[in-house]
Design a protein around this motif. Sequence first.
Motif, PDB file in Angstrom:
ATOM      1  N   ARG A  75       0.819  -1.214   0.000  1.00 16.15           N
ATOM      2  CA  ARG A  75       0.000   0.000   0.000  1.00 16.15           C
ATOM      3  C   ARG A  75       0.855   1.268   0.000  1.00 16.15           C
ATOM      4  NH1 ARG A  75      -4.007  -2.429   4.692  1.00 16.15           N
ATOM      5  NH2 ARG A  75      -5.599  -3.321   3.284  1.00 16.15           N
ATOM      6  N   ASP A  76       2.152   1.110  -0.023  1.00 19.74           N
ATOM      7  CA  ASP A  76       3.068   2.250  -0.007  1.00 19.74           C
ATOM      8  C   ASP A  76       3.290   2.731  -1.437  1.00 19.74           C
ATOM      9  OD1 ASP A  76       5.112   4.088   0.266  1.00 19.74           O
ATOM     10  OD2 ASP A  76       6.353   2.798   1.540  1.00 19.74           O
ATOM     11  N   GLU A 106     -10.009   2.242   3.107  1.00 27.49           N
ATOM     12  CA  GLU A 106      -8.984   3.056   3.778  1.00 27.49           C
ATOM     13  C   GLU A 106      -7.692   3.122   2.972  1.00 27.49           C
ATOM     14  OE1 GLU A 106     -10.854   0.722   5.830  1.00 27.49           O
ATOM     15  OE2 GLU A 106     -12.117   2.514   6.033  1.00 27.49           O
ATOM     16  N   HIS A 107      -7.583   2.342   1.908  1.00 29.93           N
ATOM     17  CA  HIS A 107      -6.354   2.299   1.109  1.00 29.93           C
ATOM     18  C   HIS A 107      -6.730   2.235  -0.363  1.00 29.93           C
ATOM     19  CE1 HIS A 107      -5.552   0.370   5.036  1.00 29.93           C
ATOM     20  NE2 HIS A 107      -4.435   1.100   5.001  1.00 29.93           N
ATOM     21  N   TRP A 108      -6.225   3.143  -1.143  1.00 33.35           N
ATOM     22  CA  TRP A 108      -6.475   3.287  -2.579  1.00 33.35           C
ATOM     23  C   TRP A 108      -7.904   3.760  -2.872  1.00 33.35           C
ATOM     24  CZ3 TRP A 108      -2.012   3.665  -4.784  1.00 33.35           C
ATOM     25  CH2 TRP A 108      -0.973   2.765  -4.565  1.00 33.35           C
TER      26      TRP A 108
END
Length: 461
Positions: A117-118, A164-166
């Motif tokens: 996710r970084d 919460e991610h992307w």
Amino acid sequence: MKALLIGAACLLFAVSAVAQGKVWKSSAEPLAEIKTLRSLIKAPAFKKTDYLITKYGAVSGGMANNTKAINAAIDACSRAGGGRVIVPVGTWLTGAIYLKSNVNLHLADSAKIIFSRDTKDYPIVATRWEGMECMNYSALIYADGETNIAITGNGTLDGNADREHWWNWVYGGPAINQVTARNKLHDYMHQKTDPKTRVFGDGSFLRPNFIQFKNSRNIRIADVKITNSPMWIIHPLLSENIIVENVKVISHGPNNDGCDPESCKNVLIRNCLFDTGDDCIAIKSGRDEDGRRVARPAENHIIENCMMKDGHGGVSIGSEIAGGARNIYAINNIMDSKDLDRVLRLKTSSSRGGIIENVFMKDTKVGTYKDAALSFNMFYETPGNFMPTIRNIWVENLDVEKGGNFGVFVHAYPESPVQNLRVVNSNIRGVKIPVEVDHVANMAFDNVKINGTIATAINIK
């Protein structure tokens, strides 16, 4: 605009425009074309040499970042003439994977690749984002200018995206949202700036695609399960000779199209499951100025024996279709979901232009859908000065158990009606409005029932 169905065996409705281009006289013609096309699409072959990612330092468990190790194995395999890069049983965390010529990335049964996710794990590369050319994050698995590449095996590719991610780059507030960058990219495209100067990345919030193979040839993606994509999932781009088979795509995020062949030639999609947050399959050829400048149509696609569940459309063409699309064949597919909006969906606009032609759909079984079985919309986005064309559409043996709002929906320009739309031997049950059309030329129903009534004549209101 409303239309009512009435009476006997066959319908011919004509308005001002005269049809151009190919006109099929029977289904034997497109079936013969499919046979010829199938003979042209060949799977890539690979050396029988395996490269295990653990030999290059990969560590399972889902905690260690294996980006360098996986790419080192791919590089070594390609430099030695090719073979299989093996991802063994386990959970493997990685950033962007760059697939090189003559390499088959093979996942063992029960192997899982989880993507980081970084954003720092995704270098800036040349890409298309929603049909517009730019420099942005690499797809999770990316190739550019490669030949003979594959992703195979019964493992899982997990894009690791959630609210919460992307996906929060769509759902989030002004501080975390793609709107500003998306609008800027539109401006760059309209101004016809050099795509290499359209640089995005951190702070822009334009999500990467999952798999993007660009300017490449001889591609196969087979057997894997793909979940939780940041955006578009399988995205061959400006590529040729492509097979996608036995793939299971289950991903319900925003813009989570299952398979988006864009400006590609000779494509076979078969025996796949699509359960998606957007179109199951969406055939594309670039947006507006970029699509017209590159001028690479989508052509020669076969879609067969697939199962489509949730999605905005089962088989869609557009909306980024400025380069046009032709010779699209969908046969023996099954669709069924209360959250599937449309069965066959053509979406374009006068900001796109382009010609969509020679679309053949046969032997389609549908349990239920929400909006329209057949949908042809030339007003999908803001209008412009490039009139679109839709012509030569043949639908045969479409069987729907329980329809939605419409059986057939057409919204076209008076000066560019949908031309030569023929529906044959079909049965659509349980729709609210059997047919709603405005501008069509040479639309024919032959042995078609909608809501139990033979569809033979249309009164435009």
